[in-house]
Design a protein around this motif. Structure first.
Motif, PDB file in Angstrom:
ATOM      1  N   LEU A 128      11.425 -40.214 -21.137  1.00  0.00           N
ATOM      2  CA  LEU A 128      11.791 -40.821 -19.701  1.00  0.00           C
ATOM      3  C   LEU A 128      11.989 -39.295 -17.952  1.00  0.00           C
ATOM      4  O   LEU A 128      11.183 -39.847 -17.176  1.00  0.00           O
ATOM      5  CB  LEU A 128      13.810 -41.197 -19.191  1.00  0.00           C
ATOM      6  N   ILE A 129      11.681 -38.419 -18.780  1.00  0.00           N
ATOM      7  CA  ILE A 129      11.345 -37.278 -17.805  1.00  0.00           C
ATOM      8  C   ILE A 129      10.810 -37.098 -17.476  1.00  0.00           C
ATOM      9  O   ILE A 129      10.030 -36.650 -16.762  1.00  0.00           O
ATOM     10  CB  ILE A 129      12.359 -36.142 -18.934  1.00  0.00           C
ATOM     11  N   LEU A 133      19.565 -34.266 -14.491  1.00  0.00           N
ATOM     12  CA  LEU A 133      20.637 -35.255 -13.944  1.00  0.00           C
ATOM     13  C   LEU A 133      20.181 -35.984 -15.644  1.00  0.00           C
ATOM     14  O   LEU A 133      20.941 -36.556 -16.459  1.00  0.00           O
ATOM     15  CB  LEU A 133      19.809 -36.587 -13.129  1.00  0.00           C
ATOM     16  N   ILE A 134      19.091 -36.275 -15.531  1.00  0.00           N
ATOM     17  CA  ILE A 134      18.527 -37.049 -17.079  1.00  0.00           C
ATOM     18  C   ILE A 134      19.204 -36.612 -18.109  1.00  0.00           C
ATOM     19  O   ILE A 134      20.092 -36.396 -19.643  1.00  0.00           O
ATOM     20  CB  ILE A 134      17.351 -36.978 -17.688  1.00  0.00           C
ATOM     21  N   GLN A 135      18.815 -34.707 -18.044  1.00  0.00           N
ATOM     22  CA  GLN A 135      19.405 -33.933 -19.592  1.00  0.00           C
ATOM     23  C   GLN A 135      20.651 -33.736 -19.498  1.00  0.00           C
ATOM     24  O   GLN A 135      21.258 -33.722 -20.522  1.00  0.00           O
ATOM     25  CB  GLN A 135      18.647 -32.808 -19.326  1.00  0.00           C
ATOM     26  N   ARG A 136      21.428 -34.377 -18.419  1.00  0.00           N
ATOM     27  CA  ARG A 136      22.996 -34.137 -18.452  1.00  0.00           C
ATOM     28  C   ARG A 136      23.527 -35.161 -18.850  1.00  0.00           C
ATOM     29  O   ARG A 136      24.633 -34.837 -19.328  1.00  0.00           O
ATOM     30  CB  ARG A 136      23.676 -33.290 -17.264  1.00  0.00           C
ATOM     31  N   LEU A 137      22.458 -36.598 -18.604  1.00  0.00           N
ATOM     32  CA  LEU A 137      23.304 -37.382 -18.805  1.00  0.00           C
ATOM     33  C   LEU A 137      23.467 -37.949 -20.701  1.00  0.00           C
ATOM     34  O   LEU A 137      24.173 -38.474 -21.357  1.00  0.00           O
ATOM     35  CB  LEU A 137      22.484 -39.075 -18.707  1.00  0.00           C
ATOM     36  N   ALA A 153      13.385 -31.286 -23.332  1.00  0.00           N
ATOM     37  CA  ALA A 153      14.513 -32.203 -24.176  1.00  0.00           C
ATOM     38  C   ALA A 153      15.061 -31.902 -24.872  1.00  0.00           C
ATOM     39  O   ALA A 153      14.746 -31.776 -25.970  1.00  0.00           O
ATOM     40  CB  ALA A 153      14.395 -33.754 -24.138  1.00  0.00           C
ATOM     41  N   ILE A 154      16.035 -30.457 -25.527  1.00  0.00           N
ATOM     42  CA  ILE A 154      16.977 -30.851 -26.351  1.00  0.00           C
ATOM     43  C   ILE A 154      17.972 -30.372 -26.145  1.00  0.00           C
ATOM     44  O   ILE A 154      18.604 -30.155 -25.205  1.00  0.00           O
ATOM     45  CB  ILE A 154      15.671 -28.651 -26.957  1.00  0.00           C
ATOM     46  N   SER A 155      19.211 -30.247 -27.549  1.00  0.00           N
ATOM     47  CA  SER A 155      20.234 -30.218 -27.377  1.00  0.00           C
ATOM     48  C   SER A 155      20.746 -28.851 -26.660  1.00  0.00           C
ATOM     49  O   SER A 155      19.886 -27.337 -26.897  1.00  0.00           O
ATOM     50  CB  SER A 155      20.854 -29.984 -28.437  1.00  0.00           C
ATOM     51  N   LYS A 156      22.074 -28.443 -26.346  1.00  0.00           N
ATOM     52  CA  LYS A 156      22.522 -27.306 -25.286  1.00  0.00           C
ATOM     53  C   LYS A 156      22.437 -25.765 -26.763  1.00  0.00           C
ATOM     54  O   LYS A 156      22.032 -25.104 -26.371  1.00  0.00           O
ATOM     55  CB  LYS A 156      23.707 -27.719 -24.916  1.00  0.00           C
ATOM     56  N   GLU A 157      23.434 -26.375 -27.467  1.00  0.00           N
ATOM     57  CA  GLU A 157      22.970 -25.644 -28.582  1.00  0.00           C
ATOM     58  C   GLU A 157      21.863 -24.546 -29.011  1.00  0.00           C
ATOM     59  O   GLU A 157      21.687 -23.719 -29.298  1.00  0.00           O
ATOM     60  CB  GLU A 157      23.844 -25.659 -29.933  1.00  0.00           C
ATOM     61  N   GLU A 173      19.995 -30.760  -9.945  1.00  0.00           N
ATOM     62  CA  GLU A 173      19.132 -29.765 -11.214  1.00  0.00           C
ATOM     63  C   GLU A 173      19.802 -28.642 -11.693  1.00  0.00           C
ATOM     64  O   GLU A 173      19.320 -27.559 -10.559  1.00  0.00           O
ATOM     65  CB  GLU A 173      17.761 -30.341 -11.148  1.00  0.00           C
ATOM     66  N   ARG A 174      20.814 -28.347 -12.057  1.00  0.00           N
ATOM     67  CA  ARG A 174      20.942 -27.007 -12.620  1.00  0.00           C
ATOM     68  C   ARG A 174      20.368 -26.226 -13.252  1.00  0.00           C
ATOM     69  O   ARG A 174      19.601 -26.644 -14.780  1.00  0.00           O
ATOM     70  CB  ARG A 174      22.844 -27.249 -13.475  1.00  0.00           C
TER      71      ARG A 174
END
Length: 486
Positions: A15-16, A107-111, A134-138, A275-276
């Motif tokens: 999607l991104i 927006l999509i990442q935060r979702l 698109a990877i995990s925050k950790e 977008e942060r």
């Protein structure tokens, strides 16, 4: 942290990637809207509509294949990336090549509770060397810490995003600068981005008749106006007002929640509402500091401060990194002393000689006068806008007044203006090259253009000050040569 296991991006990368590719369709959509429609034919009834649909379908398929073929892994302290739909690419990134790491959360990442990691390297060019969208925050925090040669410590799942992104695991207490809400409002209302937005609004405004009834609007104008030039002025102010409002909204979303943190020699810049984004760069890789005072902010005593570095810049900021989007003139030196030591604005400058004044006026007025005269010949009503030449002449005077250069101790200061005034601070050991360029007319007037280049992305960046005294240029070159001999 790192092993030889191969990783795939989160499926939301499809999607991104798709929505990112839609940004590139804005130009053909606008082209079709402006040139492919008439009063009888709308965009949806033209061939451009089907072309755009095909491009969107192609982008979606490409995004799926991109996600399917993208892999990354860690092998002996080295990041290895395999990607490519039609052309296969393999990239090997070693720690010593990494210049900056940019974390973003759209927006999509935060979702989905994810973040994006952009990795800039020496010689990486105008695009990130590696972009893990698109990877995990950790995993993103671990990746950043590892690439910047920090200790990789697992993050607890109950730590908020803000705490993770700001990296509160550092032992040393950070120094922080925050853009207040009041300053954000001032920055948005005085942004120079109105020029870009205004160009887009002017291009789209004639097509408003495709969506609204122009008859009612025309009758309203005719009722309150009696002469044609008033209509022209009304339209002009209306378009400018729309562009200004759009520019305000864009700036608020771009610089909302802006902060700068310094720990040791490391700067962490965080910004963005929708977008942060978080960029981490090291102060020893800063090659120049640029202070920008646009014509809207300068009268109120405000500036913006950018840094040039070996990696970390963005295309929207001309490959620079914004350090302070809005700061008072008198506070700049104090802030630089805290966040980027040794850089300081110097007032001891050698300015352009009086004989250069006519050249600044000539450059500013010649082409506009010729174009205006040609248009006025066919459309006499444009003479109502002849007052713009007073403004252009004033800008020419400001360019002449602000053209200057100064060398003090181990720093060179450049001052110049196009519309906004720029003050560039460069350390002597950061100057890659310096040269004097003189046209035949400049040589006749004993004038020259001084150009200094620094490292900034693949191509570097060159700063120029035109029409300074030739002796001033020679003194600057002598100053640089003396440093090399030392």
């Amino acid at each position: 942290m790192m092993n030889n296991e191969s990783y795939r991006l989160h499926w939301s990368a499809i999607l991104i990637s798709f929505f990112t590719s839609l940004k590139h369709l804005i130009v053909p959509i606008l082209f079709g809207l402006i040139f492919g429609t008439t009063r009888d034919t709308t965009l949806f009834g033209s061939i451009y509509f089907y072309i755009i649909l095909f491009l969107m379908f192609f982008s979606l398929v490409h995004s799926i294949l991109y996600w399917f073929t993208f892999r990354y892994e860690w092998v002996e302290g080295e990041l290895r990336v395999k990607e490519g739909v039609f052309v296969k690419k393999r990239r090997y990134i070693r720690l010593e090549r990494v210049q900056s790491v940019d974390l973003t959360s759209g927006l999509i990442q935060r979702l989905f509770g994810l973040i994006s990691v952009k990795i800039e390297t020496a010689g990486g060019g105008n695009e990130p060397e590696v972009h893990l969208i698109a990877i995990s925050k950790e995993e993103g925090i671990k990746t950043r810490n590892f690439l910047l040669q920090k200790d990789s410590v697992p993050q607890s799942n109950n730590i908020p995003v803000e705490d993770e992104v700001h990296g509160e695991l550092d032992v040393e207490k950070p120094i922080q600068w925050v853009l207040s809400k009041k300053e954000l409002v001032i920055a948005s209302m005085t942004s120079s981005g109105i020029g870009i937005v205004l160009s887009a609004v002017i291009a789209l405004f004639p097509q408003i008749e495709q969506f609204f009834s122009i008859t009612i609007f025309d009758e309203f104008i005719e009722y309150f106006t009696g002469t044609s030039y008033v209509v022209v002025l009304f339209y002009s102010f209306f378009i400018i007002a729309i562009a200004w409002i759009i520019s305000i909204v864009i700036t608020v979303f771009k610089y909302g929640n802006f902060s700068v943190e310094k720990v040791g020699n490391e700067l962490t810049i965080t910004r963005g509402l929708l977008e942060r984004r978080q960029l981490t760069l090291q102060t020893d890789r800063v090659t120049a500091v640029r202070i920008v005072r646009n014509i809207f902010r300068q009268p109120f005593g405000y500036s913006a401060v950018y840094v040039e570095s070996k990696g970390g810049g963005t295309n929207e900021e001309q490959r620079s990194t914004v350090l302070f989007p809005l700061i008072r003139h008198q506070d700049i030196n104090k802030a630089l002393e805290v966040f980027i030591q040794e850089y300081k604005i110097s007032e001891e400058l050698v300015r352009a000689p009086k004989r250069a004044w006519i050249r600044f006026q000539f450059r500013m007025l010649l082409l506009p006068v010729l174009i205006f005269g040609a248009i006025a010949y066919f459309f006499p009503a444009v003479v109502y806008f002849a007052g713009i030449f007073i403004f252009l002449s004033f800008i020419g005077f400001l360019q002449y007044r602000d053209a200057a250069i100064g060398t003090k101790e181990n720093q060179v200061t450049l001052s110049y203006r196009v519309l906004s005034k720029n003050i560039v601070l460069i350390k002597k050991n950061k100057v890659q090259s310096g040269e004097l360029v003189s046209s035949p007319i400049q040589r006749y007037r004993s004038l020259t253009t001084i150009q200094l280049s620094v490292l900034s992305s693949l191509f570097g960046k060159t700063f120029s000050v035109v029409d300074l005294d030739h002796k001033t240029g020679l003194a600057m070159l002598s100053w640089l040569s003396h440093s090399k001999k030392e």
